[in-house]
Design a protein around this motif. Structure first.
Motif, PDB file in Angstrom:
ATOM      1  N   VAL A 151      -4.776  15.423  17.045  1.00 18.48           N
ATOM      2  CA  VAL A 151      -5.007  13.994  16.787  1.00 18.48           C
ATOM      3  C   VAL A 151      -6.004  13.445  17.800  1.00 18.48           C
ATOM      4  O   VAL A 151      -6.920  12.686  17.452  1.00 18.48           O
TER       5      VAL A 151
ATOM      6  N   MET B 181       5.049  14.691  13.053  1.00 20.49           N
ATOM      7  CA  MET B 181       4.379  13.386  13.011  1.00 20.49           C
ATOM      8  C   MET B 181       5.386  12.247  12.925  1.00 20.49           C
ATOM      9  O   MET B 181       5.261  11.236  13.620  1.00 20.49           O
TER      10      MET B 181
ATOM     11  N   VAL C 293       5.583   9.377  15.732  1.00 16.25           N
ATOM     12  CA  VAL C 293       5.426   7.951  15.405  1.00 16.25           C
ATOM     13  C   VAL C 293       6.636   7.167  15.906  1.00 16.25           C
ATOM     14  O   VAL C 293       6.503   6.084  16.493  1.00 16.25           O
TER      15      VAL C 293
ATOM     16  N   VAL D 234       2.078   8.461  18.506  1.00 14.80           N
ATOM     17  CA  VAL D 234       1.074   8.491  17.445  1.00 14.80           C
ATOM     18  C   VAL D 234       1.287   7.259  16.578  1.00 14.80           C
ATOM     19  O   VAL D 234       2.421   6.787  16.411  1.00 14.80           O
TER      20      VAL D 234
ATOM     21  N   THR E  66       0.150   5.160  12.805  1.00 13.95           N
ATOM     22  CA  THR E  66      -0.397   5.253  11.458  1.00 13.95           C
ATOM     23  C   THR E  66      -0.122   3.935  10.763  1.00 13.95           C
ATOM     24  O   THR E  66       0.710   3.134  11.214  1.00 13.95           O
TER      25      THR E  66
ATOM     26  N   ALA F 139       4.904   7.131   7.762  1.00 11.95           N
ATOM     27  CA  ALA F 139       4.271   8.432   7.991  1.00 11.95           C
ATOM     28  C   ALA F 139       4.469   9.320   6.768  1.00 11.95           C
ATOM     29  O   ALA F 139       5.592   9.483   6.270  1.00 11.95           O
TER      30      ALA F 139
ATOM     31  N   SER G 264      -1.057  10.265   5.128  1.00 15.70           N
ATOM     32  CA  SER G 264      -1.404   9.212   6.087  1.00 15.70           C
ATOM     33  C   SER G 264      -2.559   9.658   6.991  1.00 15.70           C
ATOM     34  O   SER G 264      -2.797  10.863   7.175  1.00 15.70           O
TER      35      SER G 264
ATOM     36  N   TYR H  50      -3.696   9.474  10.940  1.00 12.99           N
ATOM     37  CA  TYR H  50      -3.020   9.317  12.210  1.00 12.99           C
ATOM     38  C   TYR H  50      -4.018   9.145  13.350  1.00 12.99           C
ATOM     39  O   TYR H  50      -5.155   9.628  13.303  1.00 12.99           O
TER      40      TYR H  50
END
Length: 299
Positions: A240, A274, A278, A283, A285, A289, A293, A295
């Motif tokens: 990422v 992920m 999140v 992270v 988005t 998620a 998505s 990111y």
């Protein structure tokens, strides 16, 4: 490196005494998700518990019944979770023995997926006695089993601790031959990591997975399992940070040494990380998620 243990001696359909209180019969359902097959455990003598009866194979049902000594009867049928290599034979075994089925019902998050990452699911699984949340104690002559809630691989995963041998029947939560599949929405990485720590804290002498041989160096094995997950998480974060916004673009980088045919399944695993990242604010988005998505690192 995870110190995998994969050597196991058995014959399909033959009952082996593997500890003073435990017998095992392995079903003839080897495969990429089941290793050499489902190991069904019989605990105790006289009045016994059967753990993870396995797939609905008539020959395996007959092997379990043949493993009982004259005068023995099954009083408890315990199921770790609802996947089709663990739970379907519970109903035929109940019909033959009259024993109640114990486990945790299939959660609302469970659903069919077009991407095969497991041996399939038994969505009709419905225990007679609910063990959701764990802590319940089941007893027979000379044996005591405690339900230990271990969500993560599935939302309804339960392990069973055998007090007399300080042992844990770990289902698919911890396996000696492979890492465990965590596939959202029913699989949950946050829950899984917490469950690993919960098992580690119990300091068991041995783990008996449903697939493969026992794990006897328990603490180092669990630590290696957790380290593997954290290493994958670090790789996801690094991707990422390098500007990979979509999971579909990350997977070829993260799983370069894996057969591309398995990349769709790998994408589900990355999604598990992920969702966890999140939640933890590492992270970001827009919206929930998902596989599709985009990111970015949280600021």
């Amino acid at each position: 490196m995870i110190p995998y243990v994969r050597e196991i001696q058995f014959e399909y359909g033959v009952c082996d005494q593997v500890s003073p209180l435990i017998r095992r019969v392995v079903a003839r359902n080897p495969g990429p998700f089941t290793f050499m097959g489902t190991g069904t455990y019989i605990v105790g003598r006289g009045e016994v518990a059967v753990i993870d009866p396995g797939p609905d194979l008539p020959e395996h049902l007959e092997a379990i019944l043949a493993a009982l000594e004259p005068g023995e009867r099954v009083t408890h049928i315990l199921v770790t979770h609802h996947h089709s290599d663990h739970s379907p034979l519970a109903r035929p075994l109940k019909a033959k023995t009259g024993a109640a089925i114990y486990g945790c019902a299939v959660g609302a998050a469970a659903e069919e997926s077009t991407i095969r990452t497991e041996a399939g699911a038994d969505f009709d699984f419905a225990p007679d006695v609910s063990l959701c949340g764990g802590g319940q104690v089941l007893e027979g002559p000379g044996w005591t089993l405690e339900a230990v809630a271990t969500p993560g691989h599935t939302s309804n995963h339960i392990c069973f601790a055998l007090k007399e041998e300080n042992a844990l029947f770990s289902g698919d939560h911890i396996m000696g031959w492979s890492t465990t599949v965590i596939t959202p929405p029913d699989g949950d990485m946050t829950d899984y990591m917490e469950s690993l720590e919960r098992v580690k804290a119990r300091d068991f002498d041995v783990l008996w997975p449903t697939h493969g041989p026992p794990i006897r160096e328990v603490t180092p094995f669990i630590e290696a399992y957790a380290t593997h997950r954290r290493a994958r998480e670090a790789q996801v974060l690094a991707a990422v940070g390098e500007g990979y916004e979509r999971i579909v673009d990350m997977v070829p980088k993260l799983y370069a040494d894996v057969d591309p045919r398995l990349h769709p399944a790998a994408a589900r695993s990355v999604l598990g990380h992920m969702i966890d990242l999140v939640r933890r604010g590492k992270v970001a988005t827009d919206g929930p998620a998902s596989i599709d998505s985009r990111y970015r690192l949280a600021t």
